[in-house]
Write a protein that holds these residues in place. Sequence first.
Motif, mmCIF file in Angstrom:
data_model
loop_
_atom_site.group_PDB
_atom_site.id
_atom_site.type_symbol
_atom_site.label_atom_id
_atom_site.label_comp_id
_atom_site.label_asym_id
_atom_site.label_seq_id
_atom_site.Cartn_x
_atom_site.Cartn_y
_atom_site.Cartn_z
ATOM 1 N N GLU A 1 2.451 -10.689 1.287
ATOM 2 C CA GLU A 1 3.572 -9.876 0.653
ATOM 3 C C GLU A 1 2.977 -9.439 -0.586
ATOM 4 N N TRP A 2 2.319 -8.135 -0.827
ATOM 5 C CA TRP A 2 1.630 -7.891 -2.064
ATOM 6 C C TRP A 2 2.670 -6.716 -2.541
ATOM 7 N N GLU A 3 3.379 -7.190 -3.599
ATOM 8 C CA GLU A 3 4.342 -6.037 -3.811
ATOM 9 C C GLU A 3 4.023 -4.822 -4.917
ATOM 10 N N LYS A 4 2.828 -4.212 -4.591
ATOM 11 C CA LYS A 4 2.642 -2.853 -5.200
ATOM 12 C C LYS A 4 3.512 -1.892 -5.375
ATOM 13 N N ALA A 5 4.407 -1.774 -4.362
ATOM 14 C CA ALA A 5 5.402 -0.624 -4.404
ATOM 15 C C ALA A 5 6.185 -0.864 -5.749
ATOM 16 N N TRP A 6 6.580 -2.457 -6.063
ATOM 17 C CA TRP A 6 7.316 -2.548 -7.307
ATOM 18 C C TRP A 6 6.572 -2.760 -8.472
ATOM 19 N N TYR A 7 5.193 -2.993 -7.955
ATOM 20 C CA TYR A 7 4.282 -3.185 -9.572
ATOM 21 C C TYR A 7 3.123 -2.227 -9.269
ATOM 22 N N PRO A 8 3.269 -1.096 -9.467
ATOM 23 C CA PRO A 8 2.146 -0.146 -9.321
ATOM 24 C C PRO A 8 0.896 -0.375 -10.051
ATOM 25 N N GLN A 9 1.117 -1.362 -11.107
ATOM 26 C CA GLN A 9 -0.114 -1.533 -11.993
ATOM 27 C C GLN A 9 -1.133 -2.472 -11.484
ATOM 28 N N VAL A 10 -0.721 -3.302 -10.339
ATOM 29 C CA VAL A 10 -1.508 -4.246 -9.605
ATOM 30 C C VAL A 10 -2.569 -3.637 -8.890
ATOM 31 N N PRO A 11 -3.814 -4.374 -8.460
ATOM 32 C CA PRO A 11 -4.920 -3.828 -7.653
ATOM 33 C C PRO A 11 -4.523 -3.354 -6.498
ATOM 34 N N GLN A 12 -5.208 -2.623 -5.888
ATOM 35 C CA GLN A 12 -4.967 -2.239 -4.243
ATOM 36 C C GLN A 12 -4.850 -3.127 -3.482
ATOM 37 N N LEU A 13 -4.420 -3.085 -2.398
ATOM 38 C CA LEU A 13 -4.063 -4.012 -1.270
ATOM 39 C C LEU A 13 -5.455 -4.671 -0.764
ATOM 40 N N ASP A 14 -6.448 -3.719 -0.739
ATOM 41 C CA ASP A 14 -7.825 -4.296 -0.221
ATOM 42 C C ASP A 14 -8.298 -5.440 -0.923
ATOM 43 N N LEU A 15 -7.993 -5.408 -2.392
ATOM 44 C CA LEU A 15 -8.622 -6.616 -3.340
ATOM 45 C C LEU A 15 -7.725 -7.815 -2.843
ATOM 46 N N ALA A 16 -6.402 -7.583 -2.851
ATOM 47 C CA ALA A 16 -5.287 -8.707 -2.443
ATOM 48 C C ALA A 16 -5.693 -9.239 -1.293
ATOM 49 N N ALA B 1 0.872 -1.268 0.114
ATOM 50 C CA ALA B 1 -0.150 0.161 -0.145
ATOM 51 C C ALA B 1 0.880 1.434 -0.125
ATOM 52 N N PRO B 2 1.816 1.387 -0.904
ATOM 53 C CA PRO B 2 2.504 2.476 -1.120
ATOM 54 C C PRO B 2 1.962 3.928 -1.037
ATOM 55 N N GLY B 3 2.034 4.618 -0.307
ATOM 56 C CA GLY B 3 1.414 6.053 -0.324
ATOM 57 C C GLY B 3 0.041 6.179 0.221
ATOM 58 N N THR B 4 -0.524 5.046 0.524
ATOM 59 C CA THR B 4 -1.856 5.013 1.134
ATOM 60 C C THR B 4 -1.747 5.352 2.669
ATOM 61 N N PRO B 5 -2.822 6.414 3.100
ATOM 62 C CA PRO B 5 -2.686 6.717 4.484
ATOM 63 C C PRO B 5 -2.885 5.411 5.514
ATOM 64 N N LEU B 6 -2.074 5.420 6.689
ATOM 65 C CA LEU B 6 -2.292 4.201 7.675
ATOM 66 C C LEU B 6 -3.558 4.102 8.021
ATOM 67 N N PRO B 7 -4.376 5.202 8.325
ATOM 68 C CA PRO B 7 -5.821 4.705 8.859
ATOM 69 C C PRO B 7 -6.617 3.744 7.806
ATOM 70 N N VAL B 8 -6.268 4.063 6.551
ATOM 71 C CA VAL B 8 -6.894 3.246 5.542
ATOM 72 C C VAL B 8 -6.498 1.837 5.374
ATOM 73 N N VAL B 9 -5.046 1.741 5.500
ATOM 74 C CA VAL B 9 -4.593 0.280 5.505
ATOM 75 C C VAL B 9 -5.130 -0.258 6.718
ATOM 76 N N LEU B 10 -5.326 0.311 8.080
ATOM 77 C CA LEU B 10 -5.659 -0.339 9.289
ATOM 78 C C LEU B 10 -7.071 -0.879 9.036
ATOM 79 N N ARG B 11 -7.996 -0.037 8.044
ATOM 80 C CA ARG B 11 -9.448 -0.213 8.034
ATOM 81 C C ARG B 11 -9.476 -1.494 7.125
#
Length: 281
Positions: free
Chosen positions: A249-264, A11-21
């Motif tokens: 380990e969802w590597e969106k930081a290295w592959y920005p084209q993949v879906p958001q962490l919430d879907l993973a 979740a690069p750049g995603t606010p922490l409260p969003v990740v926690l939710r």
Amino acid sequence: MITPSASTLGAPGTPLPVVLRWLKDVQFPGIELRLAPGEAADPNLDRQAREALRKAIEAAGIKVTSIASYVQVAAAGKDETVIRELIQALDFGRDLGAHMVRVFPGAETAPAPFNTAPALLEPADVVDERAARRLTSVSAYGDVVGVMPVLETHDSHPTGADIARILARVQGTVGVVWDLLHPWRVGEALEDTWKSLRPWFSTGRGTVQVKDAALPESTPELLGGGNLPLNDFAELLINEKYQGTVTLEWEKAWYPQVPQLDLALKSTRTWLDLHWRGEEK
């Protein structure tokens, strides 16, 4: 019992409260913090900022399961530099309430295809001894602060056998991270990886990372969308009575084209429920 967790690498750049939710939405009680500049777990945070970060995570009902550092314990260079980086990472883990800090091997290698273990540019004995020496040097300090360095199956040492060679030399408390992808992509069978790493898993000094990809491509896929042996992996962990953290380990930081962490996370929840329903904490 297992503890589901997920790395903020996803979740690069995603606010922490969003990740926690997102974590709470799928009933993941754990989070692995990526230790990198510009991230929530920025290594330059002072003690006050670290305390605030820890309180924000705990207030959400989430626990920091690990700190994902980028220390390379087998890399060429001065021991003093690497040991200083290890101490700093262990301190960060202490301040965030984590009991493990992930480290990489990171020795120099020759170029190799993705499905082939790379050749070391130095003798394996030299590389392994260097990594073990550095891990031994911080072991007593890790015991004092209650944080253990855990070496991941990665880069120059992608297999369980590779990692076991290093860890067997360490004098003191050290552990392992089994990243499902790397041993498998270079041809090590699941059972062989487990056999190599069993001494650390059997004593509670191991953790696993789960992911999926359509090998030989390395781009992350939602769990079930690739061809990694996810179900066999789960069955092995269950049969071996693994108890510990299972980290996405969802590597969106290295592959920005993949879906958001919430879907993973949702695909991971489906996989977890298939195998561990009622067996989580």
